[in-house]
Scaffold this motif. Structure first.
Motif, mmCIF file in Angstrom:
data_model
loop_
_atom_site.group_PDB
_atom_site.id
_atom_site.type_symbol
_atom_site.label_atom_id
_atom_site.label_comp_id
_atom_site.label_asym_id
_atom_site.label_seq_id
_atom_site.Cartn_x
_atom_site.Cartn_y
_atom_site.Cartn_z
ATOM 1 N N LEU A 1 -64.177 25.353 53.655
ATOM 2 C CA LEU A 1 -63.303 26.524 53.634
ATOM 3 C C LEU A 1 -62.034 26.242 52.838
ATOM 4 C CD1 LEU A 1 -62.758 29.408 54.557
ATOM 5 C CD2 LEU A 1 -61.772 28.475 56.662
ATOM 6 N N ALA A 2 -61.483 25.038 52.983
ATOM 7 C CA ALA A 2 -60.292 24.672 52.219
ATOM 8 C C ALA A 2 -60.586 24.658 50.715
ATOM 9 C CB ALA A 2 -59.778 23.303 52.671
ATOM 10 N N ALA A 3 -61.748 24.089 50.341
ATOM 11 C CA ALA A 3 -62.131 24.046 48.928
ATOM 12 C C ALA A 3 -62.324 25.461 48.376
ATOM 13 C CB ALA A 3 -63.409 23.237 48.753
ATOM 14 N N LEU A 4 -62.960 26.314 49.158
ATOM 15 C CA LEU A 4 -63.171 27.690 48.722
ATOM 16 C C LEU A 4 -61.839 28.410 48.529
ATOM 17 C CD1 LEU A 4 -64.993 30.147 48.153
ATOM 18 C CD2 LEU A 4 -65.007 30.582 50.625
ATOM 19 N N THR A 5 -60.899 28.211 49.432
ATOM 20 C CA THR A 5 -59.599 28.865 49.334
ATOM 21 C C THR A 5 -58.855 28.414 48.084
ATOM 22 O OG1 THR A 5 -59.505 28.996 51.746
ATOM 23 C CG2 THR A 5 -57.450 29.329 50.555
ATOM 24 N N ILE A 6 -58.899 27.114 47.783
ATOM 25 C CA ILE A 6 -58.265 26.598 46.564
ATOM 26 C C ILE A 6 -58.939 27.200 45.328
ATOM 27 C CG2 ILE A 6 -57.918 24.526 45.167
ATOM 28 C CD1 ILE A 6 -57.662 22.984 47.850
ATOM 29 N N ALA A 7 -60.273 27.205 45.331
ATOM 30 C CA ALA A 7 -61.011 27.760 44.199
ATOM 31 C C ALA A 7 -60.704 29.243 44.012
ATOM 32 C CB ALA A 7 -62.512 27.561 44.403
ATOM 33 N N TYR A 8 -60.543 29.945 45.122
ATOM 34 C CA TYR A 8 -60.253 31.377 45.067
ATOM 35 C C TYR A 8 -58.872 31.620 44.447
ATOM 36 C CZ TYR A 8 -61.356 36.096 46.771
ATOM 37 O OH TYR A 8 -61.677 37.414 46.872
ATOM 38 N N ALA B 1 -59.496 30.624 30.908
ATOM 39 C CA ALA B 1 -60.920 30.283 30.892
ATOM 40 C C ALA B 1 -61.158 28.922 31.536
ATOM 41 C CB ALA B 1 -61.440 30.296 29.453
ATOM 42 N N ALA B 2 -60.270 27.965 31.269
ATOM 43 C CA ALA B 2 -60.404 26.648 31.888
ATOM 44 C C ALA B 2 -60.265 26.750 33.403
ATOM 45 C CB ALA B 2 -59.348 25.699 31.316
ATOM 46 N N GLY B 3 -59.340 27.591 33.865
ATOM 47 C CA GLY B 3 -59.187 27.789 35.302
ATOM 48 C C GLY B 3 -60.435 28.366 35.938
ATOM 49 N N LEU B 4 -61.062 29.311 35.271
ATOM 50 C CA LEU B 4 -62.297 29.906 35.796
ATOM 51 C C LEU B 4 -63.403 28.862 35.908
ATOM 52 C CD1 LEU B 4 -62.203 33.238 33.783
ATOM 53 C CD2 LEU B 4 -62.029 33.028 36.265
ATOM 54 N N LEU B 5 -63.521 28.011 34.913
ATOM 55 C CA LEU B 5 -64.538 26.952 34.967
ATOM 56 C C LEU B 5 -64.255 25.992 36.119
ATOM 57 C CD1 LEU B 5 -64.946 26.153 31.152
ATOM 58 C CD2 LEU B 5 -66.524 27.432 32.620
ATOM 59 N N ALA B 6 -62.989 25.659 36.327
ATOM 60 C CA ALA B 6 -62.627 24.765 37.429
ATOM 61 C C ALA B 6 -62.938 25.408 38.780
ATOM 62 C CB ALA B 6 -61.145 24.409 37.341
ATOM 63 N N SER B 7 -62.641 26.691 38.914
ATOM 64 C CA SER B 7 -62.913 27.394 40.168
ATOM 65 C C SER B 7 -64.399 27.378 40.504
ATOM 66 C CB SER B 7 -62.412 28.837 40.065
ATOM 67 O OG SER B 7 -62.732 29.567 41.227
ATOM 68 N N GLY B 8 -65.221 27.717 39.517
ATOM 69 C CA GLY B 8 -66.663 27.711 39.750
ATOM 70 C C GLY B 8 -67.180 26.335 40.100
ATOM 71 N N ALA B 9 -66.652 25.296 39.444
ATOM 72 C CA ALA B 9 -67.107 23.927 39.714
ATOM 73 C C ALA B 9 -66.765 23.498 41.136
ATOM 74 C CB ALA B 9 -66.478 22.976 38.698
ATOM 75 N N ILE B 10 -65.565 23.855 41.613
ATOM 76 C CA ILE B 10 -65.173 23.484 42.978
ATOM 77 C C ILE B 10 -66.116 24.097 44.003
ATOM 78 C CG2 ILE B 10 -63.383 23.800 44.740
ATOM 79 C CD1 ILE B 10 -61.324 23.591 42.446
ATOM 80 N N VAL B 11 -66.414 25.378 43.839
ATOM 81 C CA VAL B 11 -67.316 26.050 44.789
ATOM 82 C C VAL B 11 -68.711 25.461 44.702
ATOM 83 C CG1 VAL B 11 -68.447 28.240 45.317
ATOM 84 C CG2 VAL B 11 -65.984 28.180 44.893
ATOM 85 N N LEU B 12 -69.176 25.180 43.506
ATOM 86 C CA LEU B 12 -70.522 24.643 43.330
ATOM 87 C C LEU B 12 -70.656 23.273 43.994
ATOM 88 C CD1 LEU B 12 -73.067 25.655 41.842
ATOM 89 C CD2 LEU B 12 -72.398 24.225 39.912
ATOM 90 N N ILE B 13 -69.604 22.461 43.913
ATOM 91 C CA ILE B 13 -69.669 21.103 44.451
ATOM 92 C C ILE B 13 -69.454 21.072 45.963
ATOM 93 C CG2 ILE B 13 -68.546 18.841 44.432
ATOM 94 C CD1 ILE B 13 -67.888 19.383 41.447
ATOM 95 N N TYR B 14 -68.484 21.827 46.452
ATOM 96 C CA TYR B 14 -68.039 21.670 47.851
ATOM 97 C C TYR B 14 -68.542 22.739 48.820
ATOM 98 C CZ TYR B 14 -64.802 18.181 46.065
ATOM 99 O OH TYR B 14 -64.261 17.074 45.455
ATOM 100 N N CYS B 15 -68.979 23.876 48.303
ATOM 101 C CA CYS B 15 -69.318 24.985 49.223
ATOM 102 C C CYS B 15 -70.798 25.344 49.272
ATOM 103 C CB CYS B 15 -68.524 26.244 48.836
ATOM 104 S SG CYS B 15 -66.745 25.999 48.818
ATOM 105 N N ARG B 16 -71.573 24.899 48.324
ATOM 106 C CA ARG B 16 -72.970 25.317 48.261
ATOM 107 C C ARG B 16 -73.804 24.847 49.442
ATOM 108 N NH1 ARG B 16 -76.572 23.886 43.067
ATOM 109 N NH2 ARG B 16 -75.846 21.824 43.696
ATOM 110 N N PRO B 17 -73.739 23.583 49.877
ATOM 111 C CA PRO B 17 -74.615 23.157 50.977
ATOM 112 C C PRO B 17 -74.357 23.923 52.266
ATOM 113 C CG PRO B 17 -73.713 21.261 49.818
ATOM 114 C CD PRO B 17 -72.982 22.457 49.338
ATOM 115 N N ARG B 18 -73.059 24.131 52.603
ATOM 116 C CA ARG B 18 -72.734 24.839 53.852
ATOM 117 C C ARG B 18 -73.198 26.297 53.797
ATOM 118 N NH1 ARG B 18 -68.654 24.373 57.757
ATOM 119 N NH2 ARG B 18 -69.044 25.935 59.345
ATOM 120 N N ALA B 19 -72.980 26.939 52.578
ATOM 121 C CA ALA B 19 -73.357 28.334 52.436
ATOM 122 C C ALA B 19 -74.864 28.501 52.591
ATOM 123 C CB ALA B 19 -72.916 28.859 51.071
ATOM 124 N N ALA B 20 -75.629 27.548 52.061
ATOM 125 C CA ALA B 20 -77.085 27.638 52.186
ATOM 126 C C ALA B 20 -77.513 27.531 53.638
ATOM 127 C CB ALA B 20 -77.723 26.544 51.356
#
Length: 378
Positions: A200-207, A359-378
């Motif tokens: 949740l913390a990672a998602l909030t930062i990415a958001y 654009a760099a910020g958008l790429l960073a946001s997507g990477a954070i969610v992909l790395i830290y939030c995907r397993p829990r969301a699944a």
């Protein structure tokens, strides 16, 4: 009818109250002699208000009166749109935009709480798509109206006044049809304190980073067209294309969510949007801004909505607190975006570096969610 009402509320509060600044901005800059930095500060004032509204919404003071707060926010939005059309001072304009941001945050949080609860209770997930699609519908309608104002050779003040007229019309419908309360399984109660997890913390930062990344183009896209030599009618056309892409965006990304999950679609949306943001300044007119507008419109509402849905999954005991605090992080990114972009544009003479940073910020946001939030969301 609840879904349509929610869409109208979002069209007024977000499509008009927040994003109408984008198509009118170049004409305002010319008429009032504003530079990119001043325009950025006025835009950021709106996002400061949005941040404050989101933080205030996180507390339990509105339990049981969500509808009254949402309607009050819509009334304020309409009046503040009118005020923009009769003001000239930079400080006054910034104050108006600050109050408009505060109102839009209340409408977004509390209208969404009402409308989405009814959609869930009725087992109709498409209500979410319709509700958030109202943002794109509001952008589309306002862009078409702005194009007509240009053809009629009217000024930017007329544009704000006509936006206020549209807002009052939408308000009348929302007052008639918005449900009286949230669908609850029991009496109104305060949610427990939010339990922060690493996901949740990672998602909030990415958001928050996403808020920075998308808002630069969402604020200055039409100004980018003007700097590139595009006509006023082409400016309206680019914003119209953005709105048309945005209106159904939540709906046409839903199959991907069902297939790969919210986190993967969030990351993919950030990638697609980053391509559009970069294209808006790297690809010459007319293609660049059109590509940028379509890819921005096709993703930013979807990423916003699905990010909140992912937050609900990660904080199912306190979903409204999670929604409000994620919105606060989002608002923080939005505050920084226009200010940074405005100064970079003043320094460099173009919006290229500002857009590439976004654009760099958008790429960073997507990477954070992909790395830290995907397993829990699944």
């Amino acid at each position: 009818m609840t879904a349509i009402t929610g869409a109208l509320a979002m069209a007024v509060a977000m499509g008009l109250g927040r994003f109408f600044y984008t198509p009118v901005l170049p004409a305002m800059m010319t008429g009032l002699g504003l530079g990119p930095a001043e325009a950025g500060w006025i835009a950021s004032a709106n996002y400061v208000g949005y941040l404050l509204g989101a933080v205030l919404a996180a507390y339990g003071w509105a339990e049981g009166i969500e509808r009254k707060v949402a309607i009050s926010g819509l009334v304020a939005t309409a009046l503040l749109l009118l005020a923009m059309g009769v003001s000239s001072n930079v400080l006054v304009l910034a104050i108006i935009r600050f109050l408009a941001g505060l109102a839009s945050a209340f409408v977004m949080v509390f209208t969404s709480a009402i409308v989405l609860s009814h959609g869930l209770a009725a087992s109709k997930p498409w209500v979410q798509s319709s509700h958030f699609g109202g943002v794109g519908a509001g952008i589309t309608i306002s862009a078409a109206m702005f194009g007509l104002i240009i053809l009629a050779d009217s000024g930017w003040r007329t544009a704000w006044i006509m936006a206020a007229v549209l807002a009052f019309a939408g308000l009348a419908v929302v007052m008639r049809y918005l449900p009286r309360d949230i669908v609850r399984t029991g009496p109104a109660r305060k949610e427990p304190p939010l339990a922060w997890t690493p996901s949740l913390a990672a998602l909030t930062i990415a958001y928050g980073i996403f808020g920075f990344g998308y808002i630069v183009t969402a604020t200055f896209l039409v100004a980018i067209v003007r700097v590139g030599g595009g006509s006023s009618l082409f400016e309206a056309g680019v914003w119209l294309a953005t709105g048309i892409a945005a209106a159904p965006s939540v709906a046409y990304w839903m199959p991907a969510v069902r297939r790969v999950g919210h986190a993967n679609v969030f990351a993919l949306g950030c990638l697609v949007e980053a391509i559009g943001v970069a294209a808006s300044v790297l690809v010459p007119l007319p293609a660049g801004p059109v590509i940028g507008g379509i890819l921005l419109g096709g993703t930013f509402i979807m990423v916003t909505a699905f990010g909140l849905q992912l937050g609900r999954q990660l904080a199912n005991e306190s979903p409204r607190r999670a929604l409000a605090l994620m919105t606060a992080a989002f608002g923080t990114g939005q505050i920084l975006g226009p200010v940074v972009a405005g100064y970079l544009a003043d320094w460099s003479g173009s919006y290229t570096w500002a857009s590439l940073a976004a654009a760099a910020g958008l790429l960073a946001s997507g990477a954070i969610v992909l790395i830290y939030c995907r397993p829990r969301a699944a």
